[in-house]
Design an enzyme around this catalytic site. Structure first.
Site, mmCIF file in Angstrom:
data_model
loop_
_atom_site.group_PDB
_atom_site.id
_atom_site.type_symbol
_atom_site.label_atom_id
_atom_site.label_comp_id
_atom_site.label_asym_id
_atom_site.label_seq_id
_atom_site.Cartn_x
_atom_site.Cartn_y
_atom_site.Cartn_z
ATOM 1 N N TRP A 112 -5.982 1.535 3.691
ATOM 2 C CA TRP A 112 -7.179 2.290 4.049
ATOM 3 C C TRP A 112 -8.234 1.456 4.754
ATOM 4 C CZ3 TRP A 112 -9.902 6.932 1.860
ATOM 5 C CH2 TRP A 112 -9.004 7.988 1.676
ATOM 6 N N TYR B 265 0.355 -0.782 6.027
ATOM 7 C CA TYR B 265 -0.322 0.398 5.477
ATOM 8 C C TYR B 265 -1.603 0.020 4.737
ATOM 9 C CZ TYR B 265 -1.352 4.602 3.010
ATOM 10 O OH TYR B 265 -2.008 5.716 2.549
HETATM 11 P P1 PGD Z 1 -6.908 -0.317 -0.714
HETATM 12 O O1 PGD Z 1 -7.305 -0.880 -2.024
HETATM 13 O O2 PGD Z 1 -7.789 0.721 -0.110
HETATM 14 O O3 PGD Z 1 -5.464 0.293 -0.976
HETATM 15 O O4 PGD Z 1 -3.463 1.731 -0.873
HETATM 16 P P2 PGD Z 1 -4.339 0.782 0.053
HETATM 17 O O5 PGD Z 1 -3.508 -0.392 0.425
HETATM 18 O O6 PGD Z 1 -4.963 1.550 1.161
HETATM 19 O O7 PGD Z 1 -6.656 -1.505 0.321
HETATM 20 C C1 PGD Z 1 -7.368 -1.657 1.500
HETATM 21 C C2 PGD Z 1 -7.575 -3.147 1.780
HETATM 22 O O8 PGD Z 1 -8.201 -3.266 3.047
HETATM 23 C C3 PGD Z 1 -8.472 -3.842 0.783
HETATM 24 O O9 PGD Z 1 -7.865 -5.020 0.316
HETATM 25 C C4 PGD Z 1 -9.737 -4.180 1.609
HETATM 26 O O10 PGD Z 1 -10.374 -5.380 1.206
HETATM 27 C C5 PGD Z 1 -9.156 -4.327 2.995
HETATM 28 N N1 PGD Z 1 -10.116 -4.144 4.094
HETATM 29 C C6 PGD Z 1 -11.230 -3.397 4.118
HETATM 30 N N2 PGD Z 1 -11.798 -3.470 5.339
HETATM 31 C C7 PGD Z 1 -11.049 -4.293 6.104
HETATM 32 C C8 PGD Z 1 -11.122 -4.747 7.458
HETATM 33 O O11 PGD Z 1 -11.997 -4.389 8.223
HETATM 34 N N3 PGD Z 1 -10.146 -5.582 7.886
HETATM 35 C C9 PGD Z 1 -9.148 -5.986 7.082
HETATM 36 N N4 PGD Z 1 -8.232 -6.792 7.593
HETATM 37 N N5 PGD Z 1 -9.050 -5.572 5.783
HETATM 38 C C10 PGD Z 1 -9.978 -4.721 5.310
HETATM 39 C C11 PGD Z 1 -3.821 3.042 -1.138
HETATM 40 C C12 PGD Z 1 -2.569 3.877 -1.531
HETATM 41 O O12 PGD Z 1 -2.131 3.544 -2.853
HETATM 42 C C13 PGD Z 1 -2.802 5.317 -1.456
HETATM 43 S S1 PGD Z 1 -3.643 5.936 -0.070
HETATM 44 C C14 PGD Z 1 -2.312 6.187 -2.376
HETATM 45 S S2 PGD Z 1 -2.740 7.845 -2.303
HETATM 46 C C15 PGD Z 1 -1.360 5.805 -3.417
HETATM 47 N N6 PGD Z 1 -1.733 6.268 -4.708
HETATM 48 C C16 PGD Z 1 -1.080 5.818 -5.793
HETATM 49 C C17 PGD Z 1 -0.954 6.559 -7.032
HETATM 50 O O13 PGD Z 1 -1.430 7.693 -7.159
HETATM 51 N N7 PGD Z 1 -0.300 5.968 -8.058
HETATM 52 C C18 PGD Z 1 0.264 4.751 -7.954
HETATM 53 N N8 PGD Z 1 0.895 4.220 -9.006
HETATM 54 N N9 PGD Z 1 0.168 4.050 -6.809
HETATM 55 C C19 PGD Z 1 -0.466 4.532 -5.728
HETATM 56 N N10 PGD Z 1 -0.526 3.794 -4.581
HETATM 57 C C20 PGD Z 1 -1.011 4.325 -3.311
#
Ligand code: PGD
Length: 777
Positions: A116, A114
């Site tokens: 983004w 999972y």
């Molecule tokens: P990001 O920090 O966006 O978090 O959680 P998510 O895991 O999506 O992580 C994306 C990662 O992808 C980053 O490390 C980035 O460096 C990497 N990345 C970017 N581009 C690329 C690429 O091209 N290739 C590769 N291999 N990696 C790449 C988000 C999730 O967290 C979400 S959507 C929600 S809504 C939740 N919200 C909460 C909340 O409200 N409260 C708590 N306590 N926890 C939550 N967690 C959830």
């Protein structure tokens, strides 16, 4: 396929469309799209992000994995790494995947992965990893999302689909022109509208709300935090987690004063009578009166009564943010929101009705495009095993155990290899100590990421990915008029590779190279996806430029369906446009859910007392209610080291906002470093005193990179301020098992020790290859 304008590249991120200036392989300035009405300031994090010290320079393998081979270990997250060549990484990864498949079957690979990742239709990390794993026989997958775990399961029973509520929601221009009253449960936080999954070329929310106000429209924001709605609004403050009780109180007033629309309920809904028995207390002896609601939620009886009457009098839009379902019993808030809006009878009328997710992401309120989008095919997955996405620790810790999900009794598979690309579980998952124990169980953890995130530091095999700024791609989303050429802004960093190239090489080594690549380079794929899409549109009699012209132009405007009202077609002709629910109508009572027999999610919306709330027994020990919401200065954990995010930190820690009373009671002041704790864990944070919040509520955004004081201790304090060391790893209910990370009870005290340095953005320790012992056999 080069950038047409060297030195200034057009690009798209989840945070918007922009042009990047660059020099010496780094982004030096970012200019938002000129026509964007309210560009996201989070764009500021991109400057300096390509060559930041936290980038993964080249392929790396955990020392112990090289020395002792695959196997469970509690050393993940604390051991050194060894640099390896790309050839060696390809060989090790291919051999390990083969070993796991041969010995344990493809089900033993968890590819739920999972996250983004980045904008871009081809280089989308999830699509890449899933396509690759499907080519080698499949994987255990995950379903639904951390954003919408509860909604994604319950809403198909209630409205027939959940994504339609966002992609075909009432558009901002209709709200601006027609709505008289917005009753916003969770507010409409502008900070979140800066972001859109896959990108966005415009941010209209602020101007729409201004236009509504200028017309005399009113907004009531219902949230413990005043800044969940920017600008003029009436602010009501139910105790966190009690919105459903307040909605029930509003519903009771409507019924008792005969203000509910029985004609709408009869024609368009099913099961209202069953719900009404509960509302009036026939089934449980407790009428859900305004007094009853007030006793639970703390909003006065008169405020609830007056608001219900006003809602019935005006053209009213009831909105519920996604955050309200990211908590225990999260199914109830959107379900009850639909019920309340149905009782008002305005669903399908321009400016009235229901909305879910305004202010949760930019998409709700934007006009949809009526075309399919260019998409990388992922192939098919023959493995049947899956989990609800937020059950990842449960799965790793309890192989072979049964669990409930959406009417099914499923079994957790025995996972031997975790393959992650484009996500950061140390950002998104709850109870990080438990997650670390879970990640100690598999034989091998593989992580693709451009950065040394905490998840990368917990991997055995670390695959250095490029960022989107280093790649060519196309971006578009289902609710944005522009198809955008993403021109690379900088050359590839160090020894990083596109995930596509990594997967191509491993696929080749495993004998499925041709199947994975279909003989195309990544640039040829981008062009191919465009040409394929162009063919579809030609079939719809829509002409688009050829690829070279599109690439030079930089974007292509698509038609959009403007002026939408959610379910207007259904209201106009419910027989012709039935909903995809079992009855074809709005299901206020769901027989299907009732038959599942879950005590924690019965057949209609109801109030369930949570564990983590201020009136519960747990609050005697942990008396502050922490809201762990989406950050204002970054997207999730992405680019936490960027200038915008760093500027918000207090003594390098994540800011925790506290009411003056909560601060004074503890002898705290602005700028103090505090220890935030409960019985699950602790983190440090920096105090920001703010009176625009409820006195017993504190707010600590998600996304500070997990930084354990002692990396060898799974329960270690996070010195940086990641709230997920505190949150409970429990699902919303047996129905959905959605993420419940939004709410948690805590206590706070001054941190009097020596404040430890932040090491989260430093790469891990490396040892020389020669010092590593070879595995036996
Ligand atoms: P990001 O920090 O966006 O978090 O959680 P998510 O895991 O999506 O992580 C994306 C990662 O992808 C980053 O490390 C980035 O460096 C990497 N990345 C970017 N581009 C690329 C690429 O091209 N290739 C590769 N291999 N990696 C790449 C988000 C999730 O967290 C979400 S959507 C929600 S809504 C939740 N919200 C909460 C909340 O409200 N409260 C708590 N306590 N926890 C939550 N967690 C959830």
């Amino acid at each position: 396929m080069k950038q047409p304008h060297p030195g200034l590249s057009q690009h798209m991120g989840h945070w918007g469309m922009f042009r990047a200036e660059s020099a010496d392989g780094e982004v030096t300035a970012v200019h938002p799209q000129k026509t964007d009405r309210n560009p996201s300031p989070v764009l500021g994090n991109l400057v300096g992000s390509v060559t930041h010290r936290s980038r993964v320079q080249g392929p790396a393998v955990r020392r112990g994995w090289l020395e002792r081979g695959p196997g469970p270990t509690d050393r993940r997250g604390s051991e050194e790494f060894v640099s390896v060549s790309w050839d060696e990484l390809t060989e090790l990864l291919a051999a390990e995947l083969s070993r796991v498949i041969d010995r344990h079957g493809n089900q033993a690979i968890y590819g739920g992965s999972y996250g983004w990742a980045s904008a871009g239709r081809f280089h989308h990390a999830q699509s890449q990893v899933h396509r690759f794993l499907n080519c080698i026989g499949g994987y255990t997958r995950s379903v639904h999302s951390y954003s919408l775990g509860a909604t994604g399961v319950v809403m198909p029973y209630v409205l027939g689909a959940h994504w339609k509520m966002f992609s075909r929601s009432t558009s901002w221009d209709v709200i601006a022109r027609k709505t008289e009253l917005i009753v916003a449960f969770g507010g409409i936080p502008l900070k979140n509208t800066g972001i859109n999954h896959g990108g966005t070329s415009d941010h209209p929310t602020a101007s729409a709300l201004d236009a509504l106000r200028a017309r005399g429209g009113k907004i009531v924001t219902i949230s413990p935090l005043r800044n969940d709605l920017d600008g003029a609004a009436r602010w009501l403050t139910p105790i966190p987690g009690t919105d459903v009780a307040m909605m029930l109180g509003l519903a009771y007033v409507l019924v008792s004063e005969n203000l509910h629309d029985t004609a709408f309920l009869d024609r368009y809904c099913t099961g209202y009578a069953r719900f009404e028995e509960y509302l009036l207390g026939v089934t449980d002896g407790t009428p859900k009166t305004a007094e009853w609601a007030s006793h639970i939620c703390g909003v006065s009886t008169s405020e609830i009564t007056d608001l219900a009457r006003e809602m019935a009098r005006r053209r009213t839009l009831v909105t519920v943010t996604w955050s309200l379902q990211r908590t225990k019993s999260g199914e109830q808030a959107p379900w009850m929101g639909v019920t309340l809006a149905s009782m008002l009878g305005q669903i399908g009328i321009p400016g009235g009705g229901f909305g879910h997710g305004y202010g949760s992401m930019n998409e709700p309120g934007l006009a949809p495009v009526p075309y399919p989008l260019p998409t990388l095919p992922q192939g098919s997955n023959p493995v049947k095993a899956f989990i609800p996405v937020a059950a990842v620790s449960d799965m790793l810790l309890h192989p072979g155990e049964e669990f409930d999900f959406n009417g099914q009794r499923l079994t957790y598979p025995d996972i031997r290899l975790v393959h992650w690309a484009g996500g950061n579980p140390f950002h998104h998952h709850q109870d990080l100590g438990r997650l670390r124990r879970a990640l100690a169980r598999p034989d091998t953890v593989v992580v693709h990421d451009p950065y040394w995130t905490p998840m990368a530091k917990h991997a055995d095999i670390v695959v250095p990915s490029t960022t989107s700024l280093e790649r060519s791609d196309i971006s578009c989303t289902r609710n944005d008029p522009l198809l955008v050429a993403m021109h690379p802004a900088v050359p590839r960093f160090a020894d990083a590779r596109d995930d596509y190239d990594t997967f191509s090489a491993v696929a080749e080594r495993l004998g499925v190279g041709a199947q994975f690549t279909e003989g195309r380079t990544s640039e040829e794929w981008v062009e191919h996806l465009y040409d394929q899409w162009r063919g579809y549109l030609r079939g719809m009699n829509v002409d688009t430029p050829d690829f070279d012209e599109f690439w030079q132009l930089g974007s292509w405007p698509m038609a959009t369906e403007d002026g939408l009202t959610l379910l207007e077609d259904y209201r106009g002709d419910p027989e012709k446009y039935p909903l995809r629910t079992p009855s074809g109508r709005i299901e206020i009572f769901s027989e299907v859910i009732e038959k599942f027999g879950y005590e924690d999610c019965i057949g209609h919306p109801a109030w369930y007392e949570p564990v983590e709330w201020l009136k519960g027994v747990r609050a005697q020990q942990f008396p502050l209610h922490l809201i762990a919401n989406q950050p204002r200065t970054r997207l999730h954990s992405q680019l936490d080291h960027g200038a915008r995010s760093q500027a918000s930190k207090v003594h390098d820690r994540e800011p925790i906002r506290m009411h003056p009373k909560a601060a004074t009671d503890r002898g705290l002041h602005d700028g103090d470093v505090v220890r935030v704790f409960n019985d699950r864990g602790a983190c440090l944070a920096g105090v920001v005193v703010d009176e625009d919040m409820m006195p017993a509520v504190v707010q600590l955004a998600t996304g500070a990179w997990y930084d354990p004081e002692d990396p060898a201790d799974v329960g270690s304090m996070c010195v940086h301020g990641n709230p997920n060391v505190l949150t409970a790893d429990v699902g919303t209910s047996s129905l959905s098992h959605g993420c419940t990370g939004q709410h948690v009870l805590v206590q706070i005290e001054r941190f009097d020790g020596v404040v430890p340095p932040i090491t989260a953005f430093d790469p891990p320790q490396f040892v020389e290859r020669e010092t590593v012992r070879r595995p036996l056999g």
